[in-house]
Design an enzyme around this catalytic site. Structure first.
Site, PDB file in Angstrom:
ATOM      1  CB  CYS A   1      17.741   4.253 -15.969  1.00  0.00           C
ATOM      2  SG  CYS A   1      17.177   5.966 -16.191  1.00  0.00           S
TER       3      CYS A   1
ATOM      4  CG  HIS B   1      13.182   2.094 -16.058  1.00  0.00           C
ATOM      5  ND1 HIS B   1      13.881   1.913 -14.882  1.00  0.00           N
ATOM      6  CD2 HIS B   1      13.356   3.393 -16.397  1.00  0.00           C
ATOM      7  CE1 HIS B   1      14.431   3.054 -14.517  1.00  0.00           C
ATOM      8  NE2 HIS B   1      14.134   3.974 -15.422  1.00  0.00           N
TER       9      HIS B   1
ATOM     10  CB  THR C   1     -12.833 -11.481  15.514  1.00  0.00           C
ATOM     11  OG1 THR C   1     -13.642 -11.368  16.700  1.00  0.00           O
ATOM     12  CG2 THR C   1     -12.453 -12.943  15.302  1.00  0.00           C
TER      13      THR C   1
ATOM     14  N   PRO D   1     -10.456  -6.211  16.116  1.00  0.00           N
ATOM     15  CG  PRO D   1      -8.127  -6.197  16.239  1.00  0.00           C
ATOM     16  CD  PRO D   1      -9.316  -7.011  16.623  1.00  0.00           C
ATOM     17  CB  THR D   2     -11.881  -7.964  11.656  1.00  0.00           C
ATOM     18  OG1 THR D   2     -10.576  -8.346  11.230  1.00  0.00           O
ATOM     19  CG2 THR D   2     -12.859  -8.146  10.500  1.00  0.00           C
ATOM     20  CD  GLN D   3     -16.356  -8.354  16.471  1.00  0.00           C
ATOM     21  OE1 GLN D   3     -17.220  -7.761  17.107  1.00  0.00           O
ATOM     22  NE2 GLN D   3     -15.746  -9.434  16.933  1.00  0.00           N
TER      23      GLN D   3
ATOM     24  CD  GLU E   1      13.045  -1.715 -14.319  1.00  0.00           C
ATOM     25  OE1 GLU E   1      13.110  -0.607 -13.748  1.00  0.00           O
ATOM     26  OE2 GLU E   1      13.743  -2.012 -15.319  1.00  0.00           O
TER      27      GLU E   1
END
Length: 547
Positions: A380, A519, A187, A189-191, A521
């Protein structure tokens, strides 16, 4: 007025802030709220339009012609809310605006500084449209601690103080690494990431923790204690088989409830998740599979074709099949037979791109698909290569090519079947461009209408003869070759309303061969697959039964 959720990241990049933001937007919609999502990118490019796909992935284009980060594609796919130019901003655009104002004398001779002038410009961007929706979700690119991101963090800190109390919350995405040697989730790194965020005046209300392993209650409580958040505001984000499982997975972990609790919205409306349950069922329970080759030049980085891959997945959902995508480097058969590389696929897709590299391979892919009766979708540049192939092999224009390649070579080498587009109609005015114009933002960008031949395959697929699609190109098929190509079976089945610009071609007497200048998509969604991709996968499914 909108409530604001600011999404930040820490520890490492590419944790999935965009996906978490999109999933949260979908969950808030499921509870009956309206949402809009925005991306604030710290890089100094004005937009990603001139960045290499290897550097940044695909460029997502909005209806109003903005070239934006690919995360806006996630936002649209998950919420169905069409992104706008005002939903994406970079440091480059912010600084350009500030400097333009300084040159005009708008600051009355003051010394221009990051605080307040740059931060004020960012805050003005955040305010746009805040009376239109219930929630505004704003993702800050990069990670906390990045030098270039500091003005954005300072701006959102100021913004939260400017707004009434309770109108803004902060959601921070971090990583919980697992050390196999000790069998522990770490934990720290999160701290440290939260501590860095707090040092610039921002205290997160919600922590979203990416982890490959289950987060024990003990670790969750530890994170809550040392990061000064409620235990039920520590939300686990586990790896998923499909990104479309994210809304249901985040709901199961309580993300949407944590957000509503942070805003003191009680009682919270119950969510209707039936749409996402159907999507997850279609993803996880296909009734078959098809193999599709994407023949491109940026195949080393799949994010370069992110929206295409997702649109194929949507087409697969609609047809209850899994689409197995294979990335085929067009350069591999630039100077050799394409057949050994393309045999066995149920469909072939040639996407867009820029420059001459790999184009001969794309032309051979179009020829293979046309001659072997394999379903083909050219997007395209993929459409342009299909037209060049037909000109060379059906209409005896042996040296058919594109001005794009002539321009690179510095001399004429081809008969330009594809030319540099210098003039077109946009709305009620005419746009003009020159080859020596700036590269950024000078293409034919955004949504344009097209008129379809009522007897064409595409008209049947769309169920209409009038469509609107998004474009991003500066080269166009020359209409002077239309008659001789149509005599040989390449039909110009979609045109711009003024009849000057080819939008769609299709091959007569072929099971499914379509090229589009736009496009498609970019407008496909898991719960609303784009008609072309839906039918393209259907054709691939039919081909799989014949092979």
């Amino acid at each position: 007025m909108a409530r604001y959720v600011f999404i930040t990241g820490g520890v490492v990049s590419s944790l999935g802030k965009g996906l978490a933001s999109a999933a949260l937007g979908a969950l808030l919609q499921a509870r009956g709220f309206s949402v809009r999502l925005r991306k604030l990118d710290p890089y100094l490019n004005v937009d990603p339009g001139t960045m290499s796909p290897f550097e940044h992935g695909e460029v997502f284009v909005t209806d109003d012609g903005a070239e934006t980060d690919l995360d806006l594609g996630h936002y649209e796919r998950f919420t169905g809310v069409a992104a706008r130019m005002t939903d994406s901003v970079s440091s480059g655009r912010i600084y350009s605006t500030v400097l333009e104002k300084e040159r005009r004398g708008d600051y009355l001779g003051k010394t221009i500084q990051v605080v307040p002038h740059v931060t004020n410009e960012i805050k003005e961007f955040l305010k746009v449209g805040d009376d239109e929706v219930d929630f505004m979700l704003c993702e800050i690119g990069g990670t906390v601690g990045d030098i270039e991101g500091l003005p954005f963090f300072e701006a959102i800190r100021q913004f939260s103080h400017d707004k009434p109390r309770g109108d803004c919350i902060f959601m921070h995405l971090t990583l919980l690494p697992y050390l196999a040697a000790s069998g522990e989730l770490k934990t720290k790194p999160t701290q440290h990431s939260v501590k860095e965020l707090q040092s610039i005046g921002i205290a997160p209300d919600i922590l979203v923790c990416r982890s490959e392993h289950q987060i024990p209650d003990k670790e969750r409580e530890k994170i809550a204690l040392f990061c000064n958040v409620r235990p039920d505001a520590v939300v686990a984000a586990y790896d998923l088989n499909s990104i479309y499982e994210a809304p249901l997975a985040y709901h199961a972990q309580g993300l949407d409830q944590a957000v509503l609790d942070a805003f003191n919205i009680s009682p919270a409306p119950q969510p209707d998740l039936s749409k996402w349950e159907d999507v997850q069922d279609r993803v996880n329970n296909p009734e078959g599979a098809v193999n599709v080759a994407i023949v491109g030049k940026y195949t080393q980085l799949e994010d370069a074709y992110k929206s295409i891959k997702e649109a194929l997945t949507h087409g697969g959902m609609s047809n209850r099949v899994k689409v197995n995508v294979e990335w085929v480097d067009a350069e591999v058969f630039d100077h050799e037979d394409a057949a050994p590389h393309l045999e066995g696929y149920h469909a072939i897709l040639v996407p867009g791109g820029f420059g001459e590299r790999g184009t001969e391979g794309k032309i051979k892919a179009a020829q293979f698909a046309r001659e072997r009766k394999v379903p083909y979708l050219g997007i395209c540049l993929g459409m342009q290569m299909a037209v060049i192939e037909a000109a060379r092999n059906l209409s005896n224009v042996a040296d058919a090519g594109s001005e794009e390649f002539d321009h690179e070579a510095g001399k004429k080498r081809f008969t330009p079947v594809v030319y540099h587009l210098k003039e077109w109609v946009q709305g009620n005015h005419r746009v003009r461009r020159n080859e020596d114009d700036d590269k950024g933002g000078t293409m034919r960008l955004g949504a344009y209408n097209a008129t379809l031949n009522p007897d064409s395959l595409v008209a049947k697929i769309y169920g209409s003869t009038a469509i609107e699609e998004r474009h991003r190109h500066r080269y166009e098929v020359d209409i002077q070759f239309r008659e001789q190509l149509e005599e040989k079976g390449l039909l110009f089945s979609g045109m711009s309303p003024d009849g000057r610009l080819p939008e769609i071609v299709e091959v007569k007497d072929h099971p499914w061969f379509i090229g589009v200048q736009f496009h498609p998509e970019l407008k496909s969604k898991p719960f609303a697959p784009h008609p072309l991709f839906r039918d393209f996968v259907r054709a691939a499914k039919e081909m799989s039964r014949l092979v």
